[in-house]
Scaffold this motif. Structure first.
Motif, PDB file in Angstrom:
ATOM      1  N   GLY A 344       0.796  -1.229   0.000  1.00 30.23           N
ATOM      2  CA  GLY A 344       0.000   0.000   0.000  1.00 30.23           C
ATOM      3  C   GLY A 344       0.823   1.271   0.000  1.00 30.23           C
ATOM      4  O   GLY A 344       0.358   2.306   0.494  1.00 30.23           O
ATOM      5  N   GLU A 350       1.529  -1.653  -7.665  1.00 30.43           N
ATOM      6  CA  GLU A 350       1.817  -2.882  -6.936  1.00 30.43           C
ATOM      7  C   GLU A 350       1.067  -4.064  -7.534  1.00 30.43           C
ATOM      8  O   GLU A 350       0.018  -3.904  -8.164  1.00 30.43           O
ATOM      9  CB  GLU A 350       1.405  -2.747  -5.458  1.00 30.43           C
ATOM     10  N   PRO A 369       1.500  -3.565   6.189  1.00 30.58           N
ATOM     11  CA  PRO A 369       1.232  -2.376   5.380  1.00 30.58           C
ATOM     12  C   PRO A 369       2.365  -1.358   5.468  1.00 30.58           C
ATOM     13  O   PRO A 369       3.105  -1.303   6.457  1.00 30.58           O
ATOM     14  CB  PRO A 369      -0.055  -1.818   5.988  1.00 30.58           C
ATOM     15  N   GLY A 420      -6.241  -6.758   1.671  1.00 34.24           N
ATOM     16  CA  GLY A 420      -5.407  -6.031   2.621  1.00 34.24           C
ATOM     17  C   GLY A 420      -5.266  -6.710   3.963  1.00 34.24           C
ATOM     18  O   GLY A 420      -4.675  -6.162   4.879  1.00 34.24           O
TER      19      GLY A 420
END
Length: 429
Positions: A344, A350, A369, A420
């Motif tokens: 992130g 990405e 992250p 995530g």
């Protein structure tokens, strides 16, 4: 469990860990074997294949193993004119009634210190007891497994009263700058604090290591003195080189100087790592992103390997190559752990986490992250993440990783997970 296995298990054999490993079929419980010579005589091709795999196992790295196709008579004929090794492993398909008679010619040529392990076909407790009375070290009913062979050798040659070897955890990045060192340092700190376990962090990146900076230390001596003067290496010398970072964490710092060329032989770090295993319950190795003989040797012999990646194409390619190479280097060990870091990052294209995992065919133990403020504040103050913000999700992630690499946790994989989220959710035992 067969009768002969039960009799062996409940007998007076010395090494309980080795026995446990046989029953569980778990090579992870077995300790590295000492420098001994072993000659195996195999009748079946399958047994020869098992012995060849044993010879490739990291726990037998110091063992000089020779394998010959032949029976007891072939062994007796060979050793009639040559010295016998520390251990002879004999496979036989002879019946119980003739086995002792066949062993007599071999007994006449064996050195008194040579030990003998027999792989037989018959589950015969009276035979087992008779063999033990006649000086045979072990009788195993075939077909045999690697765990049985290696643990039988360990039961004979590894001192059961010796202190257990410490656990070695090696961290390496799939690419430079992916945060492998930061993760290694935080995990070492977590292991020492969470479990009150004496832990040594060894920074193996001698020219550019950052462990001294991350822990706000400036030791006068460190790992360079151990690597370049192995003849001085002992417990007293090691204590002088270690720097105390906290109550249970010691640092073996890199000089981080460019005053010399840091070229090493394949086994340059071996004496140091063996001493560390005997000196501390846990050793965390922070390896630089290089692929050489010495890094391959360190990675092949570590108990746990952790590879850190960032979500881009170069990392994906490198990680795939590293997993494939380590599978060949460590054929009898579980796959390395995998961490996806710096996920992130603003404005950086990405690879989506699920797309990153798929070609590797392995799930990560953590997805960390990108957090420039948290990691930057910790680095600039010479503190760890849990010291900077103990309640942050990243601090909890490092705690979970520490549990996993020390064997105190198992991975619980959910059926579904968002991009995530951490796919390798950990639960404490």
């Amino acid at each position: 469990m067969s009768a002969i296995e039960y009799d062996i298990e409940t007998g007076s054999r010395g090494n309980q860990d080795a026995e446990t490993a046989v029953i569980a079929g778990d090579l992870e419980l077995l300790r590295p074997l000492p420098r001994i010579s072993v000659h195996a005589f195999c009748v079946a091709e399958s047994t020869r294949g098992v012995m060849e795999k044993c010879g490739q196992d990291r726990r037998m790295a110091k063992v000089s193993l020779r394998i010959t196709s032949g029976n007891i008579a072939a062994a007796a004929a060979m050793f009639a004119s040559t010295p016998t090794p520390n251990l002879i492993i004999l496979e036989t398909d002879s019946p119980s009634s003739t086995l002792l008679a066949e062993l007599a010619p071999l007994a006449e040529v064996c050195d008194p210190t040579t030990r003998v392990v027999i792989i037989g076909r018959y589950n015969d407790i009276p035979l087992y007891r008779e063999l033990m009375r006649n000086g045979i070290s072990e009788y195993i009913v075939g077909p045999v497994s690697m765990a049985e062979i290696i643990s039988s050798i360990a039961a004979i040659f590894v001192d059961p009263d010796a202190e257990p070897l410490g656990r070695t955890v090696a961290f390496i990045g799939a690419k430079g700058g992916v945060g492998s060192s930061t993760i290694a340092h935080n995990c070492a700190f977590g292991i020492s604090h969470l479990f009150s376990t004496e832990t040594v962090l060894a920074d193996l990146d001698l020219p550019y290591g950052t462990a001294n900076i991350d822990f706000d230390q400036d030791p006068a001596q460190g790992i360079a003195e151990a690597v370049f003067a192995p003849e001085r290496l002992d417990e007293v010398f090691l204590d002088r080189l270690l720097t105390t970072c906290s109550q249970h964490l010691s640092l073996l710092a890199a000089p981080s100087l460019l005053d010399r060329a840091y070229d090493y032989s394949r086994d340059a770090f071996q004496p140091l790592l063996e001493l560390l295993q005997r000196s501390a319950p846990v050793t965390v190795l922070d390896l630089p992103h290089v692929w050489s003989d010495w890094t391959r040797a360190v990675l092949s012999e570590a108990d746990e390997v952790v590879i850190t990646c960032a979500p881009d194409l170069a990392n994906l390619r490198n990680a795939k190559n590293m997993f494939d190479a380590l599978k060949k280097l460590r054929p009898n060990d579980k796959s390395p752990h995998f961490i996806l870091n710096q996920v992130g990052m603003p404005k950086r294209p990405e690879i989506a986490p699920n797309d990153f995992f798929e070609p590797l065919e392995i799930d990560p133990i953590a997805i960390i992250p990108f957090d420039a403020q948290l990691f930057g504040n910790a680095a600039n103050s010479g503190r760890m993440i849990s010291e900077t913000d103990a309640k942050s999700p990243t601090a909890e992630t490092f705690s979970q990783i520490a549990h996993l690499v020390t064997g105190r946790a198992t991975i619980k994989r959910p059926k579904k997970a968002g991009l995530g989220k951490v796919l390798g959710l950990l639960g404490r035992k």
